[in-house]
Design an enzyme around this catalytic site. Structure first.
Site, PDB file in Angstrom:
ATOM      1  N   HIS A 401       0.826  -1.212   0.000  1.00 36.76           N
ATOM      2  CA  HIS A 401       0.000   0.000   0.000  1.00 36.76           C
ATOM      3  C   HIS A 401       0.859   1.261   0.000  1.00 36.76           C
ATOM      4  O   HIS A 401       0.610   2.198  -0.766  1.00 36.76           O
ATOM      5  CB  HIS A 401      -0.928  -0.006   1.223  1.00 36.76           C
ATOM      6  N   ARG A 493      -9.435   8.191 -10.472  1.00 42.46           N
ATOM      7  CA  ARG A 493      -9.585   7.239  -9.374  1.00 42.46           C
ATOM      8  C   ARG A 493     -10.451   7.815  -8.264  1.00 42.46           C
ATOM      9  O   ARG A 493     -10.307   8.970  -7.887  1.00 42.46           O
ATOM     10  CB  ARG A 493      -8.220   6.883  -8.794  1.00 42.46           C
ATOM     11  N   ARG A 540     -13.651   6.474 -12.724  1.00 46.27           N
ATOM     12  CA  ARG A 540     -13.675   5.030 -12.481  1.00 46.27           C
ATOM     13  C   ARG A 540     -14.253   4.769 -11.091  1.00 46.27           C
ATOM     14  O   ARG A 540     -13.746   5.259 -10.094  1.00 46.27           O
ATOM     15  CB  ARG A 540     -12.275   4.423 -12.545  1.00 46.27           C
TER      16      ARG A 540
END
Length: 586
Positions: A401, A493, A540
């Site tokens: 991450h 995003r 998205r």
């Protein structure tokens, strides 16, 4: 292309135009196998097998009689009807003709005198409805062994077409129940002794002539979680020479024991060994090169090894491409010895005061320009990561991450240092070189928090046949990026924006704060739309995994703990299962 009316088709004979027969998932697996990639083998029960089952048992009319005039807003009644239909399917007999075929294909997949462990998954399709997605509606049953268990698993998959959420979804979207068909994919389970990822370019430096491979003992989820530091191998393209190898000691691994995934100790004598051979490194590099050429774009690939055989499990485009400014080492920290070294995860140089974050609730201590130091980050850390001049973690690799988010944000990052949280002290000034993976005591004059985009840019205006779009996630970058000669945003995003809001969507709905959630998300999206107008901005929808959603406020209450979130409850599955949450985005 398969012939019509076949009940079962080997994956090897399926092609991308067989979607109406075996669903999108089955068609994609077949296409990969046809292209020559080592995808785990298997077979698909087509929609004709499902139709035969309904007809032979005479249950078609029973099912649709129960569904007729059903008020899906009545949750109790919806649940009752769903359970009745699923019980009808599970208690019905599989036609003898189909039993013979299933057993025959299973025996071929298993080999002589053997019963293979298989994964049994649904692959739904709707006739004449190409724009409708049914991904995630059905069930996945892992580690199925034996003929009787396989037949029961197939029935469970068919029954999953009539869960309460699936029925609700179809009614709400005005999709006739009889239009939805279901295929069942049976695929050999990969019990990986080693697994990992491959990048067909260097994701840190964006060097196109390099392939980067990471590997861990056991299942690959530990790479995603960042809970262990993987081996890292760099291979040169074309020559396929191994340029470098970084071997990391690994004490624990995830493995399958029976039908469960458990964390166990790695045998002492192999903890510090190279996970795969040089020959296997080169073989994986060649797969990556072929995949990039097949898809015409750099790829982020998942792989697994079972009994000395390598498999490609999944591939997707690399989404963190950008221009990296080359710097010489002499311009950075001349004459100094690093206090820490690790894997270079995001390029750039950043200096600041060390702030050690051991728990999510401590992220508020991070101020602008601090260096965030943690064992590993999670989505809950994103607001703090945005403020940091650099990030250092004890654990993780290039797909952890911390690494992925740092590259998205353009923040220097070094991962897998092993002991940053113990060796560094709170308040000490350090400098982080994210391109070479080194950390030094003290500050330097040249500090790069984020790659700057010039206010004005002089470029040749070349007309191209291909439109150029950018990927974006941060509203604060919209104004500067919009000044570049690009045709729009190809992928906006949602994950970073929602992490910034800081609350699990279901928790927001529970607290009746969904309007506030929508308003905050809308304002952030509006920033991109205004800056790029009249160019298109393609949003998205979210692809949060359960472990990422759990870290948001209220997330632990709404999210299950999964052994492998990467392959779990995410993406389109969520849209179908939680239409109320999906509607917040829409």
């Amino acid at each position: 292309m398969s012939s019509a009316q076949e009940l079962i088709i080997p994956l090897s004979k399926i092609r991308k135009d067989d979607t109406s027969l075996v669903g999108g998932k089955g068609a994609n697996l077949g296409e990969m196998i046809a292209a020559g990639f080592p995808v785990p083998n298997g077979f698909a029960l087509t929609i004709y097998a499902y139709d035969l089952f309904l007809e032979e048992n005479g249950i078609y009319s029973k099912i649709f009689a129960l569904l007729k005039d059903l008020d899906v807003s009545n949750t109790d009644r919806l649940t009752e009807v769903a359970k009745k239909i699923q019980a009808i399917i599970k208690n019905s007999k599989v036609p003898q003709e189909l039993i013979k075929e299933v057993i025959s294909f299973y025996k071929k997949l298993s080999g002589f005198m053997n019963y293979a462990l298989v994964a049994v998954r649904t692959s739904a399709t709707a006739e004449d409805m190409p724009k409708t997605s049914f991904a995630g509606m059905g069930e996945t049953i892992l580690n199925v062994k034996g003929e009787a268990n396989l037949l029961e698993a197939v029935k469970r998959c068919w029954a999953s077409l009539f869960t309460a959420r699936s029925i609700f979804y179809r009614v709400e979207n005005k999709i006739p129940h009889e239009k939805v068909k279901i295929s069942v994919i049976v695929q050999k389970m990969i019990q990986s002794s080693v697994s990992g990822v491959i990048f067909s370019i260097d994701p840190v430096t964006n060097e196109k002539d390099k392939i980067v491979i990471e590997s861990v003992w056991g299942l690959g989820e530990m790479i995603v979680q960042g809970s262990v530091t993987p081996d890292r191998y760099v291979v040169q393209k074309e020559t396929f020479k191994i340029l470098s190898k970084e071997i990391s000691e690994q004490e624990v691994q995830l493995i399958k024991i029976g039908t469960e995934t458990k964390e166990v100790k790695v045998l002492k004598h192999v903890q510090d060994r190279q996970k795969i051979t040089d020959e296997e490194i080169i073989k994986l590099a060649k797969y990556a090169d072929r995949l990039q050429k097949h898809y015409y774009f750099p790829q982020d690939i998942e792989w697994a090894k079972e009994k000395n055989k390598l498999y490609i499990v999944q591939t997707r485009p690399v989404t963190t491409l950008g221009t990296v400014k080359k710097e010489t080492k002499d311009n950075r920290m001349p004459g100094l010895t690093p206090v820490l070294t690790g894997a270079p995860a995001s390029p750039g140089i950043g200096s600041g005061e060390v702030k050690i974050v051991r728990k999510n609730k401590e992220i508020s201590k991070i101020k602008d320009g601090d260096v965030l130091v943690a064992k590993m980050t999670s989505p809950d850390y994103v607001p703090a990561m945005k403020k940091a001049s650099a990030i250092i973690t004890d654990e993780g690799g290039l797909t952890s991450h911390a690494a992925i988010v740092s590259r998205e944000l353009g923040i220097p990052c070094v991962v897998g240092t092993k002991d940053a949280t113990t060796k560094l002290k709170e308040g000490v000034i350090v400098t982080v070189d994210g391109e070479i993976g080194e950390v030094y005591f003290g500050s330097i004059k040249k500090v790069s928090k984020k790659p700057e985009i010039p206010e004005s840019i002089s470029l040749l205006k070349i007309k191209t046949a291909t439109k150029l779009y950018v990927n974006l996630a941060e509203p604060e970058n919209a104004e500067k990026v919009a000044k570049l000669p690009v045709d729009g945003v190809g992928l906006l995003r949602a994950e970073f924006m929602i992490s910034g809001i800081g609350i699990h969507p279901k928790e927001a709905i529970k607290l009746k704060k969904q309007d506030d959630f929508v308003e905050k998300l809308s304002k952030q999206i509006e920033i991109f739309a205004k800056e790029f107008y009249p160019r298109p901005v393609i949003y998205r929808t979210t692809d949060f995994k359960t472990n990422e959603y759990r870290s948001l406020k209220g997330g632990a209450y709404w999210e299950p703990k999964e052994p492998n979130p990467l392959m779990g409850f995410r993406g389109a599955f969520r849209y179908v299962a939680n239409p109320d949450v999906f509607n917040l985005e829409l």
